[in-house]
Design a protein around this motif. Structure first.
Motif, PDB file in Angstrom:
ATOM      1  N   LEU A  25     -17.521  19.883 -12.878  1.00 25.00           N
ATOM      2  CA  LEU A  25     -16.381  20.615 -12.313  1.00 25.00           C
ATOM      3  C   LEU A  25     -16.834  21.318 -11.034  1.00 25.00           C
ATOM      4  O   LEU A  25     -17.964  21.193 -10.608  1.00 25.00           O
ATOM      5  CB  LEU A  25     -15.849  21.626 -13.338  1.00 25.00           C
ATOM      6  CG  LEU A  25     -15.430  21.025 -14.687  1.00 25.00           C
ATOM      7  CD1 LEU A  25     -15.202  22.113 -15.706  1.00 25.00           C
ATOM      8  CD2 LEU A  25     -14.183  20.166 -14.518  1.00 25.00           C
ATOM      9  N   SER A  26     -15.968  22.103 -10.433  1.00 27.37           N
ATOM     10  CA  SER A  26     -16.334  22.806  -9.199  1.00 27.37           C
ATOM     11  C   SER A  26     -16.770  24.237  -9.493  1.00 27.37           C
ATOM     12  O   SER A  26     -16.296  24.877 -10.439  1.00 27.37           O
ATOM     13  CB  SER A  26     -15.161  22.824  -8.216  1.00 27.37           C
ATOM     14  OG  SER A  26     -14.207  23.793  -8.593  1.00 27.37           O
ATOM     15  N   TRP A  27     -17.669  24.739  -8.652  1.00 28.16           N
ATOM     16  CA  TRP A  27     -18.113  26.117  -8.795  1.00 28.16           C
ATOM     17  C   TRP A  27     -16.971  27.084  -8.507  1.00 28.16           C
ATOM     18  O   TRP A  27     -16.878  28.146  -9.115  1.00 28.16           O
ATOM     19  CB  TRP A  27     -19.322  26.402  -7.898  1.00 28.16           C
ATOM     20  CG  TRP A  27     -19.878  27.760  -8.156  1.00 28.16           C
ATOM     21  CD1 TRP A  27     -19.885  28.819  -7.294  1.00 28.16           C
ATOM     22  CD2 TRP A  27     -20.470  28.238  -9.371  1.00 28.16           C
ATOM     23  NE1 TRP A  27     -20.450  29.921  -7.903  1.00 28.16           N
ATOM     24  CE2 TRP A  27     -20.820  29.579  -9.179  1.00 28.16           C
ATOM     25  CE3 TRP A  27     -20.736  27.648 -10.616  1.00 28.16           C
ATOM     26  CZ2 TRP A  27     -21.426  30.354 -10.172  1.00 28.16           C
ATOM     27  CZ3 TRP A  27     -21.330  28.421 -11.602  1.00 28.16           C
ATOM     28  CH2 TRP A  27     -21.669  29.750 -11.374  1.00 28.16           C
ATOM     29  N   THR A  28     -16.080  26.709  -7.611  1.00 25.89           N
ATOM     30  CA  THR A  28     -14.919  27.557  -7.317  1.00 25.89           C
ATOM     31  C   THR A  28     -14.106  27.787  -8.588  1.00 25.89           C
ATOM     32  O   THR A  28     -13.665  28.913  -8.861  1.00 25.89           O
ATOM     33  CB  THR A  28     -14.046  26.931  -6.217  1.00 25.89           C
ATOM     34  OG1 THR A  28     -14.854  26.743  -5.053  1.00 25.89           O
ATOM     35  CG2 THR A  28     -12.855  27.808  -5.878  1.00 25.89           C
ATOM     36  N   LEU A  29     -13.919  26.738  -9.377  1.00 28.43           N
ATOM     37  CA  LEU A  29     -13.199  26.867 -10.646  1.00 28.43           C
ATOM     38  C   LEU A  29     -13.912  27.853 -11.567  1.00 28.43           C
ATOM     39  O   LEU A  29     -13.269  28.693 -12.210  1.00 28.43           O
ATOM     40  CB  LEU A  29     -13.050  25.506 -11.322  1.00 28.43           C
ATOM     41  CG  LEU A  29     -12.330  25.503 -12.669  1.00 28.43           C
ATOM     42  CD1 LEU A  29     -10.864  25.912 -12.497  1.00 28.43           C
ATOM     43  CD2 LEU A  29     -12.435  24.132 -13.319  1.00 28.43           C
ATOM     44  N   MET A  30     -15.239  27.777 -11.627  1.00 28.62           N
ATOM     45  CA  MET A  30     -15.995  28.693 -12.489  1.00 28.62           C
ATOM     46  C   MET A  30     -15.809  30.134 -12.029  1.00 28.62           C
ATOM     47  O   MET A  30     -15.629  31.038 -12.850  1.00 28.62           O
ATOM     48  CB  MET A  30     -17.490  28.348 -12.482  1.00 28.62           C
ATOM     49  CG  MET A  30     -17.847  27.037 -13.133  1.00 28.62           C
ATOM     50  SD  MET A  30     -17.296  26.884 -14.847  1.00 28.62           S
ATOM     51  CE  MET A  30     -15.797  25.961 -14.647  1.00 28.62           C
ATOM     52  N   LEU A  31     -15.857  30.349 -10.725  1.00 22.79           N
ATOM     53  CA  LEU A  31     -15.677  31.712 -10.212  1.00 22.79           C
ATOM     54  C   LEU A  31     -14.277  32.228 -10.527  1.00 22.79           C
ATOM     55  O   LEU A  31     -14.111  33.405 -10.869  1.00 22.79           O
ATOM     56  CB  LEU A  31     -15.942  31.752  -8.710  1.00 22.79           C
ATOM     57  CG  LEU A  31     -17.390  31.506  -8.292  1.00 22.79           C
ATOM     58  CD1 LEU A  31     -17.505  31.451  -6.770  1.00 22.79           C
ATOM     59  CD2 LEU A  31     -18.331  32.553  -8.871  1.00 22.79           C
ATOM     60  N   LYS A  32     -13.278  31.361 -10.435  1.00 29.49           N
ATOM     61  CA  LYS A  32     -11.906  31.777 -10.749  1.00 29.49           C
ATOM     62  C   LYS A  32     -11.733  32.062 -12.237  1.00 29.49           C
ATOM     63  O   LYS A  32     -10.907  32.882 -12.619  1.00 29.49           O
ATOM     64  CB  LYS A  32     -10.913  30.716 -10.283  1.00 29.49           C
ATOM     65  CG  LYS A  32     -10.771  30.663  -8.775  1.00 29.49           C
ATOM     66  CD  LYS A  32      -9.779  29.610  -8.339  1.00 29.49           C
ATOM     67  CE  LYS A  32      -9.598  29.647  -6.828  1.00 29.49           C
ATOM     68  NZ  LYS A  32      -8.638  28.636  -6.358  1.00 29.49           N
ATOM     69  N   LYS A  33     -12.498  31.385 -13.073  1.00 31.55           N
ATOM     70  CA  LYS A  33     -12.396  31.557 -14.528  1.00 31.55           C
ATOM     71  C   LYS A  33     -13.443  32.538 -15.082  1.00 31.55           C
ATOM     72  O   LYS A  33     -13.501  32.772 -16.284  1.00 31.55           O
ATOM     73  CB  LYS A  33     -12.549  30.210 -15.233  1.00 31.55           C
ATOM     74  CG  LYS A  33     -11.389  29.261 -15.027  1.00 31.55           C
ATOM     75  CD  LYS A  33     -11.612  27.966 -15.786  1.00 31.55           C
ATOM     76  CE  LYS A  33     -10.388  27.094 -15.787  1.00 31.55           C
ATOM     77  NZ  LYS A  33      -9.412  27.493 -16.794  1.00 31.55           N
ATOM     78  N   GLN A  34     -14.251  33.116 -14.223  1.00 27.46           N
ATOM     79  CA  GLN A  34     -15.355  33.957 -14.681  1.00 27.46           C
ATOM     80  C   GLN A  34     -14.889  35.092 -15.595  1.00 27.46           C
ATOM     81  O   GLN A  34     -15.490  35.338 -16.634  1.00 27.46           O
ATOM     82  CB  GLN A  34     -16.131  34.518 -13.493  1.00 27.46           C
ATOM     83  CG  GLN A  34     -17.351  35.310 -13.905  1.00 27.46           C
ATOM     84  CD  GLN A  34     -18.216  35.703 -12.718  1.00 27.46           C
ATOM     85  OE1 GLN A  34     -17.899  35.448 -11.569  1.00 27.46           O
ATOM     86  NE2 GLN A  34     -19.335  36.320 -13.011  1.00 27.46           N
ATOM     87  N   ALA A  35     -13.828  35.781 -15.227  1.00 31.04           N
ATOM     88  CA  ALA A  35     -13.338  36.885 -16.067  1.00 31.04           C
ATOM     89  C   ALA A  35     -12.884  36.381 -17.429  1.00 31.04           C
ATOM     90  O   ALA A  35     -13.143  37.025 -18.456  1.00 31.04           O
ATOM     91  CB  ALA A  35     -12.205  37.627 -15.354  1.00 31.04           C
ATOM     92  N   ALA A  36     -12.239  35.230 -17.456  1.00 33.39           N
ATOM     93  CA  ALA A  36     -11.798  34.654 -18.736  1.00 33.39           C
ATOM     94  C   ALA A  36     -13.003  34.268 -19.588  1.00 33.39           C
ATOM     95  O   ALA A  36     -12.997  34.489 -20.815  1.00 33.39           O
ATOM     96  CB  ALA A  36     -10.901  33.447 -18.487  1.00 33.39           C
ATOM     97  N   PHE A  37     -14.040  33.697 -18.958  1.00 29.19           N
ATOM     98  CA  PHE A  37     -15.265  33.379 -19.689  1.00 29.19           C
ATOM     99  C   PHE A  37     -15.894  34.646 -20.252  1.00 29.19           C
ATOM    100  O   PHE A  37     -16.334  34.676 -21.403  1.00 29.19           O
ATOM    101  CB  PHE A  37     -16.283  32.670 -18.781  1.00 29.19           C
ATOM    102  CG  PHE A  37     -16.129  31.187 -18.730  1.00 29.19           C
ATOM    103  CD1 PHE A  37     -16.577  30.388 -19.771  1.00 29.19           C
ATOM    104  CD2 PHE A  37     -15.557  30.576 -17.624  1.00 29.19           C
ATOM    105  CE1 PHE A  37     -16.453  29.012 -19.713  1.00 29.19           C
ATOM    106  CE2 PHE A  37     -15.432  29.203 -17.560  1.00 29.19           C
ATOM    107  CZ  PHE A  37     -15.875  28.418 -18.604  1.00 29.19           C
ATOM    108  N   GLN A  38     -15.943  35.682 -19.444  1.00 28.58           N
ATOM    109  CA  GLN A  38     -16.567  36.931 -19.880  1.00 28.58           C
ATOM    110  C   GLN A  38     -15.825  37.513 -21.085  1.00 28.58           C
ATOM    111  O   GLN A  38     -16.451  37.973 -22.041  1.00 28.58           O
ATOM    112  CB  GLN A  38     -16.608  37.931 -18.724  1.00 28.58           C
ATOM    113  CG  GLN A  38     -17.466  39.126 -19.023  1.00 28.58           C
ATOM    114  CD  GLN A  38     -17.812  39.909 -17.764  1.00 28.58           C
ATOM    115  OE1 GLN A  38     -17.386  39.590 -16.662  1.00 28.58           O
ATOM    116  NE2 GLN A  38     -18.592  40.949 -17.943  1.00 28.58           N
TER     117      GLN A  38
END
Length: 183
Positions: free
Chosen positions: A49-62
């Protein structure tokens, strides 16, 4: 185009999360074990996947992964796995979820032996990428060359996060990036 060039070409008022990540996090040392675990978890989930997606989902992951609390994630059971598989805010991949739980348990074991996950990393520094990958594959799940390399660059253990011409490069040096000790 390098990551530094990509970010520097973004407009100053951008809401692209890569700008903040590049300028304030990428390549800087991380001292806290839970933050290190959180970064590793994001790197694993970024695979394919893209790192941008991870950054956008970071709060949800946390949120989904108990604020990246290693002990809490290590205690996750089947009900937690099902909860994570149904959480649309994160990457819902059973292998990645199982890897996060397994890796949290392994980090607990390393903490018991070394005092902290960071101490374990420091005890094995310096290494080249190939040696790091071999070490990570011995201890963790869902870790290949790209994941390990990006994780270690992102938290200052391997060189390459920033171009030498990037102003943030000097900031990572000043912050004590570990790779600088190995040069």
């Amino acid at each position: 185009m390098t990551y530094c060039e990509l970010v520097h070409n973004l407009p100053p008022d951008t809401d692209n999360p890569n700008k903040h990540y590049h300028d304030c996090e990428y390549g800087f040392p991380i001292e806290d074990d839970n933050a290190l675990f959180g970064r590793l978890l994001l790197e694993i989930n970024q695979a394919g996947l893209s790192w941008t997606l991870m950054l956008k989902k970071q709060a949800a992951f946390q949120t989904a992964y108990a604020d990246f609390d290693i002990a809490a994630v290590a205690a996750f059971g089947e009900a937690d796995t099902e909860r994570l598989l149904n959480d649309a805010g994160i990457v819902r991949n059973r292998l990645k979820i199982h890897a996060a739980i397994y890796n949290a348990r392994e980090i607990l074991r390393l903490q018991a032996e070394y005092g902290s996950f960071k101490n374990w990393l420091d005890a094995h520094h310096p290494r080249d990428k190939a040696a790091w990958v071999k070490l990570f594959k011995k201890h963790f799940k869902f870790v290949g060359g790209e994941i390990v390399g990006e994780f270690l660059m992102s938290c200052g253990y391997l060189k390459g996060a920033h171009d030498e011409s990037c102003p943030v490069y000097a900031q990572t040096l000043a912050a004590g990036a570990k790779w600088a000790e190995a040069v």
